[in-house]
Scaffold this motif. Structure first.
Motif, PDB file in Angstrom:
ATOM      1  N   ARG A  12       0.835  -1.203   0.000  1.00  0.00           N
ATOM      2  CA  ARG A  12       0.000   0.000   0.000  1.00  0.00           C
ATOM      3  C   ARG A  12       0.871   1.255   0.000  1.00  0.00           C
ATOM      4  N   ALA A  13       0.309   2.325  -0.514  1.00  0.00           N
ATOM      5  CA  ALA A  13       1.049   3.587  -0.564  1.00  0.00           C
ATOM      6  C   ALA A  13       1.418   4.082   0.823  1.00  0.00           C
ATOM      7  N   ASP A  14       0.582   3.759   1.823  1.00  0.00           N
ATOM      8  CA  ASP A  14       0.862   4.198   3.190  1.00  0.00           C
ATOM      9  C   ASP A  14       1.598   3.142   4.002  1.00  0.00           C
ATOM     10  N   GLY A  15       2.107   2.107   3.319  1.00  0.00           N
ATOM     11  CA  GLY A  15       2.780   1.013   4.017  1.00  0.00           C
ATOM     12  C   GLY A  15       4.225   1.322   4.363  1.00  0.00           C
ATOM     13  N   LEU A  16       4.892   0.341   4.947  1.00  0.00           N
ATOM     14  CA  LEU A  16       6.289   0.477   5.365  1.00  0.00           C
ATOM     15  C   LEU A  16       7.178   0.607   4.133  1.00  0.00           C
ATOM     16  N   ALA A  17       7.725   1.768   3.929  1.00  0.00           N
ATOM     17  CA  ALA A  17       8.503   2.056   2.723  1.00  0.00           C
ATOM     18  C   ALA A  17       9.803   1.260   2.702  1.00  0.00           C
ATOM     19  N   GLY A  18      10.125   0.711   1.548  1.00  0.00           N
ATOM     20  CA  GLY A  18      11.414   0.065   1.344  1.00  0.00           C
ATOM     21  C   GLY A  18      11.458  -1.416   1.647  1.00  0.00           C
ATOM     22  N   LEU A  19      10.492  -1.939   2.400  1.00  0.00           N
ATOM     23  CA  LEU A  19      10.542  -3.341   2.789  1.00  0.00           C
ATOM     24  C   LEU A  19       9.891  -4.225   1.736  1.00  0.00           C
ATOM     25  N   LEU A  20      10.559  -5.342   1.415  1.00  0.00           N
ATOM     26  CA  LEU A  20       9.983  -6.379   0.563  1.00  0.00           C
ATOM     27  C   LEU A  20       9.968  -7.683   1.343  1.00  0.00           C
ATOM     28  N   HIS A 118      11.821 -21.233 -11.505  1.00  0.00           N
ATOM     29  CA  HIS A 118      12.834 -20.663 -10.614  1.00  0.00           C
ATOM     30  C   HIS A 118      13.237 -19.256 -11.043  1.00  0.00           C
ATOM     31  N   GLN A 119      13.568 -19.079 -12.316  1.00  0.00           N
ATOM     32  CA  GLN A 119      14.049 -17.781 -12.800  1.00  0.00           C
ATOM     33  C   GLN A 119      12.981 -16.684 -12.723  1.00  0.00           C
ATOM     34  N   PRO A 120      11.735 -16.957 -13.141  1.00  0.00           N
ATOM     35  CA  PRO A 120      10.717 -15.902 -13.018  1.00  0.00           C
ATOM     36  C   PRO A 120      10.484 -15.447 -11.578  1.00  0.00           C
ATOM     37  N   TYR A 121      10.582 -16.363 -10.640  1.00  0.00           N
ATOM     38  CA  TYR A 121      10.428 -15.996  -9.226  1.00  0.00           C
ATOM     39  C   TYR A 121      11.514 -15.006  -8.820  1.00  0.00           C
ATOM     40  N   HIS A 122      12.753 -15.331  -9.142  1.00  0.00           N
ATOM     41  CA  HIS A 122      13.863 -14.442  -8.774  1.00  0.00           C
ATOM     42  C   HIS A 122      13.855 -13.149  -9.587  1.00  0.00           C
ATOM     43  N   ASP A 123      13.414 -13.220 -10.822  1.00  0.00           N
ATOM     44  CA  ASP A 123      13.290 -11.993 -11.627  1.00  0.00           C
ATOM     45  C   ASP A 123      12.279 -11.033 -10.999  1.00  0.00           C
ATOM     46  N   THR A 124      11.199 -11.591 -10.453  1.00  0.00           N
ATOM     47  CA  THR A 124      10.178 -10.752  -9.816  1.00  0.00           C
ATOM     48  C   THR A 124      10.733 -10.076  -8.573  1.00  0.00           C
ATOM     49  N   ILE A 125      11.473 -10.807  -7.762  1.00  0.00           N
ATOM     50  CA  ILE A 125      12.108 -10.204  -6.587  1.00  0.00           C
ATOM     51  C   ILE A 125      13.053  -9.091  -7.017  1.00  0.00           C
ATOM     52  N   ARG A 126      13.831  -9.359  -8.041  1.00  0.00           N
ATOM     53  CA  ARG A 126      14.799  -8.370  -8.533  1.00  0.00           C
ATOM     54  C   ARG A 126      14.085  -7.111  -9.014  1.00  0.00           C
ATOM     55  N   ARG A 127      12.985  -7.281  -9.743  1.00  0.00           N
ATOM     56  CA  ARG A 127      12.235  -6.120 -10.233  1.00  0.00           C
ATOM     57  C   ARG A 127      11.647  -5.314  -9.077  1.00  0.00           C
ATOM     58  N   GLU A 128      11.139  -5.994  -8.061  1.00  0.00           N
ATOM     59  CA  GLU A 128      10.566  -5.292  -6.908  1.00  0.00           C
ATOM     60  C   GLU A 128      11.642  -4.474  -6.188  1.00  0.00           C
ATOM     61  N   LEU A 129      12.815  -5.059  -6.004  1.00  0.00           N
ATOM     62  CA  LEU A 129      13.902  -4.328  -5.351  1.00  0.00           C
ATOM     63  C   LEU A 129      14.346  -3.144  -6.203  1.00  0.00           C
ATOM     64  N   ASN A 130      14.438  -3.344  -7.508  1.00  0.00           N
ATOM     65  CA  ASN A 130      14.819  -2.241  -8.401  1.00  0.00           C
ATOM     66  C   ASN A 130      13.779  -1.124  -8.377  1.00  0.00           C
ATOM     67  N   GLU A 137      13.913   4.811  -2.238  1.00  0.00           N
ATOM     68  CA  GLU A 137      13.954   4.183  -0.924  1.00  0.00           C
ATOM     69  C   GLU A 137      15.144   3.228  -0.828  1.00  0.00           C
ATOM     70  N   ALA A 138      15.590   3.004   0.412  1.00  0.00           N
ATOM     71  CA  ALA A 138      16.640   2.011   0.667  1.00  0.00           C
ATOM     72  C   ALA A 138      15.951   0.669   0.909  1.00  0.00           C
ATOM     73  N   PRO A 139      16.133  -0.313   0.027  1.00  0.00           N
ATOM     74  CA  PRO A 139      15.400  -1.575   0.164  1.00  0.00           C
ATOM     75  C   PRO A 139      15.913  -2.443   1.309  1.00  0.00           C
ATOM     76  N   MET A 140      14.983  -3.205   1.890  1.00  0.00           N
ATOM     77  CA  MET A 140      15.311  -4.223   2.889  1.00  0.00           C
ATOM     78  C   MET A 140      14.457  -5.446   2.602  1.00  0.00           C
ATOM     79  N   LEU A 141      14.973  -6.595   2.967  1.00  0.00           N
ATOM     80  CA  LEU A 141      14.324  -7.871   2.658  1.00  0.00           C
ATOM     81  C   LEU A 141      14.056  -8.663   3.930  1.00  0.00           C
ATOM     82  N   VAL A 142      12.848  -9.224   4.031  1.00  0.00           N
ATOM     83  CA  VAL A 142      12.540 -10.193   5.083  1.00  0.00           C
ATOM     84  C   VAL A 142      11.927 -11.417   4.413  1.00  0.00           C
TER      85      VAL A 142
END
Length: 253
Positions: A12-20, A118-130, A137-142
């Motif tokens: 959401r737009a009002d959510g915790l910024a930067g976290l994936l 496998h590759q599409p899953y990791h590509d999606t994570i990569r796109r979200e971080l980018n 924002e400074a990205p963080m991962l949990v």
């Protein structure tokens, strides 16, 4: 039939910024055209997925307003938490169970599964971080996982929650402090496994990109149903919120 290897929660737009949030073993589904040769009982076990992890991840995403990326296929088809060259990428034996459909899988079939799942899953994570970076924002991962109360032939595991990590403690340290304050939680530090696994999901998207990250393991008998998944997410959400704030202060200082 088209099989989408990724489930995405947009945040959401009002959510915790930067976290994936990510969940590598969210599903025990087997895509069309693949036959593992296991019955429903085995496919419901931890060998096929991380029981309860999807529900916790989605409840956390809702509570924090953070985006989430989840796999939609069983780890027995191909494991998204392994590097492309890992010999356990497609398991033939897991926790004492032979996986009949994988016994004679050749390199070409492993590569096919890697390319379409496998590759599409990791590509999606990569796109979200980018995307997070592009938004300033400074990205963080949990990453959310679950573990069994006992692995075959080994002692009972006492931990309720485990934190897995390799060399980056920026997010792990404040999260460890948060969990250590909870008197009724038995916390494992790099238990029941080590987080130092080169090529795994956190290594690919966290360590190799210098992005603060944490892998949270929850004992799966504690999150077997939707009510308990939501309860654990509600408990973890404020801890993650404070840990991300502390990690961000440390990163920017």
């Amino acid at each position: 039939m088209t099989f989408n290897p990724v489930e995405r929660f947009p945040g959401r737009a009002d959510g915790l910024a930067g976290l994936l949030l990510v969940c590598d073993h969210a599903s025990n589904a087997v895509p069309p055209g693949i036959e593992l040769g296991l019955g429903a009982q085995d496919m419901g076990r931890h060998i096929a997925w991380d029981v309860g992890a999807r529900g916790v991840t989605l409840a956390l995403a809702e509570a924090l307003g953070a985006p989430a990326v989840l796999s939609t296929f069983s780890r027995l088809v191909i494991d998204p938490n392994r590097g492309a060259d890992d010999p356990t990428l497609v398991m033939k034996l897991y926790d004492g169970s032979i996986i009949p459909g994988n016994r004679h899988v050749d390199a070409a079939e492993v590569e096919r599964r890697r390319a379409v799942l496998h590759q599409p899953y990791h590509d999606t994570i990569r796109r979200e971080l980018n995307r997070i970076v592009a938004e300033g924002e400074a990205p963080m991962l949990v990453s959310i996982h679950s573990f069994t109360p006992q692995f075959k032939g080994r002692p009972q595991r006492p931990w309720h929650v485990g934190l897995l990590w390799d060399r980056d403690e920026r997010l792990i340290a404040p999260l460890r402090e948060e969990l250590a304050r909870e008197a009724d939680i038995c916390l494992g530090d790099n238990e029941p496994y080590t987080g130092a696994l080169q090529g795994d999901c956190m290594w690919q998207h966290g360590t190799s990109r210098n992005i603060p990250h944490a892998l949270i393991e929850i004992r799966n008998d504690l999150i077997e149903d939707a009510a308990r998944q939501k309860a654990w997410a509600a408990r973890l959400a404020p801890m993650i919120l404070r840990a991300v704030a502390a990690a961000r202060t440390q990163t920017l200082s």
